[in-house]
Design an enzyme around this catalytic site. Structure first.
Site, short mmCIF file in Angstrom:
data_model
loop_
_atom_site.label_atom_id
_atom_site.label_comp_id
_atom_site.label_asym_id
_atom_site.label_seq_id
_atom_site.Cartn_x
_atom_site.Cartn_y
_atom_site.Cartn_z
N LYS A 290 0.86 -1.19 0.00
CA LYS A 290 0.00 0.00 0.00
C LYS A 290 0.88 1.22 0.00
CE LYS A 290 -4.50 0.83 0.25
NZ LYS A 290 -5.60 -0.11 -0.04
N ASP B 232 -6.94 4.13 -4.96
CA ASP B 232 -7.60 3.91 -3.67
C ASP B 232 -8.31 5.23 -3.33
OD1 ASP B 232 -7.48 1.66 -1.39
OD2 ASP B 232 -7.45 3.59 -0.38
N GLY C 97 -20.42 6.76 2.11
CA GLY C 97 -19.26 7.00 1.25
C GLY C 97 -19.69 6.96 -0.20
N TYR C 98 -19.28 7.97 -0.98
CA TYR C 98 -19.74 8.03 -2.37
C TYR C 98 -18.58 8.23 -3.32
CZ TYR C 98 -23.78 8.15 -5.50
OH TYR C 98 -24.74 7.83 -6.44
N GLY C 99 -17.46 7.57 -3.03
CA GLY C 99 -16.33 7.57 -3.96
C GLY C 99 -16.54 6.47 -5.00
N ASN C 100 -15.46 5.91 -5.51
CA ASN C 100 -15.56 4.87 -6.54
C ASN C 100 -16.40 3.68 -6.06
OD1 ASN C 100 -14.28 2.09 -7.45
ND2 ASN C 100 -14.10 3.49 -9.17
N GLY D 107 -18.57 3.31 -3.32
CA GLY D 107 -19.95 3.62 -2.92
C GLY D 107 -20.85 3.99 -4.08
N1 GLU Z 1 -7.26 -0.02 -3.42
C1 GLU Z 1 -7.99 -1.23 -3.67
C2 GLU Z 1 -8.02 -2.09 -2.43
O1 GLU Z 1 -7.90 -1.61 -1.33
C3 GLU Z 1 -7.49 -1.96 -4.90
C4 GLU Z 1 -6.05 -2.37 -4.86
C5 GLU Z 1 -5.50 -2.87 -6.20
O2 GLU Z 1 -6.23 -2.89 -7.17
O3 GLU Z 1 -4.32 -3.20 -6.19
O4 GLU Z 1 -8.26 -3.28 -2.48
#
Ligand code: GLU
Length: 418
Positions: free
Chosen positions: A103, A143, A215-218, A220
């Site tokens: 991450k 993310d 939550g209303y991002g990608n 939600g």
């Molecule tokens: N950010 C997303 C997660 O938390 C996707 C991560 C990714 O596609 O590598 O699972």
């Protein structure tokens, strides 16, 4: 409210004790294998330079290259990134894709930046961390508050550094430069498949089922779209950082999404009443979907949750104390490690397409995602029944066993124990 790091550590501890993992194994598995902090100077539009702090954490690569998103958030820090990286290790193991966990992020409020500043920030981040990334090393993705466009700038910067095309270094790219069809809705679509399976088991009729989404991002917003169009659910409440809106007869995605795009918030949507994010969590609905940040369902409010099903699109929305309360109250929680794994699963599909110079149709992506999610859900559910544990514990048991086995097979953990 416990931090993401505290939640992740506590979950790990409970699960590792149940599996009776050795001290040696816990030492290998509980902390990241690699982490870095970078300071990125960015030229602002006014001509001045501002330095932003960023992170990349590689938690565990025993099962494959590290994988996980980049979060741009004003409160981002190394500890939060560690927790999110560990969750990625467990998540990829739960759905059985051959990747590890990583991450990254930057401490920044993107709402204060122009597009040109965002581009320079993304390129600066890639210049700083590019040397520790690669399709067989560690692969970022979108993310919280990061987008396909940002992934596009970053892949371009990386490729400029290495002097050749390497699309598989990052996923969630725009489709025209190597992104996968279906990636932008993948997190929500995966959640819908998991909800469909869980609804069969606990006897919730999805047609007309009342849903609240925090939550209303990608995640939600796409969950709103897909639950309405594919499952005929009635989404009665939505929220974003500016507050929550409610209409008992249902809120139409085709009205809510454009309103959010135009005004930047959900508040003020015609035909809805305003409420707080807290009230939304306690609504009398069938399905509650936390799709924002961690630590929102706590020992303070878990007793007031009236939903039968909680589907975690956010990472780490439920504290361990709240988990126990929800379980005792008979609320079925589809844990984040499974529920939001559709995103990383289609990222994995994107990596395959990039490695083979291939491109899949959206139907192909959907079908394969359905298979991965449904099989992982079935495995999780049989573990719930076999071990008489809650679904989160079942997810952790499956994940820890798989990652533990891979570490042992590599000789990172001696084979005498567990
Ligand atoms: N950010 C997303 C997660 O938390 C996707 C991560 C990714 O596609 O590598 O699972």
């Amino acid at each position: 409210v416990p931090s993401a790091y505290e939640i992740a550590q506590c979950q790990f501890k409970i699960a590792s004790e149940r599996l009776d993992l050795s001290e040696e194994a816990c030492e290998v598995l509980s902390e990241p294998m690699f982490e870095c902090t970078v300071r990125v100077p960015v030229r602002m539009d006014d001509g001045n330079t501002k330095v932003f702090t960023g992170f990349r954490v590689q938690h565990n690569s025993a099962r494959g290259p590290c994988k996980g998103g980049l979060r741009f958030h004003p409160e981002d820090d190394l500890e939060t990134t560690r927790a999110l990286a560990a969750w990625m290790t467990w998540k990829t193991a739960v759905v059985g894709i051959p990747l590890g966990g990583g991450k990254g992020g930057m401490r920044v409020n993107t709402k204060e930046l122009s597009d040109a500043e965002k581009e320079r920030l993304c390129r600066g981040y890639m210049r700083a961390v590019g040397r520790v990334l690669g399709p067989e090393i560690d692969v970022p993705a979108p993310d919280v508050y990061t987008t396909a466009q940002m992934m596009g700038w970053m892949v371009d910067e990386y490729e400029a550094q290495i002097g050749r095309r390497e699309p598989g270094v990052i996923t969630g790219k725009p489709v025209g430069i190597g992104g996968s069809k279906g990636r932008s809705i993948a997190t929500a679509l995966g959640a819908v498949f998991a909800i469909r399976e869980a609804a069969k088991d606990i006897g919730v009729d999805l047609k007309g089922a009342k849903v609240a989404i925090q939550g209303y991002g990608n995640g939600g917003s796409n969950a709103h779209c897909l639950l309405q169009s594919m499952m005929d659910c009635k989404v009665v409440a939505l929220s974003d950082s500016s507050g929550a809106i409610y209409n008992g007869d249902g809120i139409d995605y085709d009205k809510a999404y454009p309103h959010k795009q135009e005004t930047g918030k959900l508040d003020g949507l015609e035909g809805t009443d305003t409420m707080s994010n807290e009230e939304l969590l306690e609504l009398d609905v069938d399905i509650l979907i936390p799709a924002a940040l961690s630590g929102v369902l706590t020992e303070e409010n878990a007793n007031k949750v009236k939903a039968n099903l909680v589907a975690e699109i956010a990472n780490g929305p439920t504290t361990p104390e709240a988990d126990d309360i929800l379980h005792e109250n008979g609320v079925y929680v589809i844990p984040d490690l499974l529920c939001n794994a559709g995103g990383v699963t289609v990222s994995y599909f994107e990596m395959i397409q990039n490695a083979c110079h291939d491109r899949w149709s959206e139907d192909q992506v959907r079908e394969r995602l359905d298979t991965v999610m449904t099989e992982a859900y079935r495995e999780l559910h049989s573990r719930v029944q076999k071990d008489k544990v809650n679904p989160r514990m079942a997810a952790f048991l499956i994940a820890l066993e798989r990652v533990f086995a891979a570490c042992r097979e590599r000789g990172w953990i001696s084979s005498g124990d567990a």
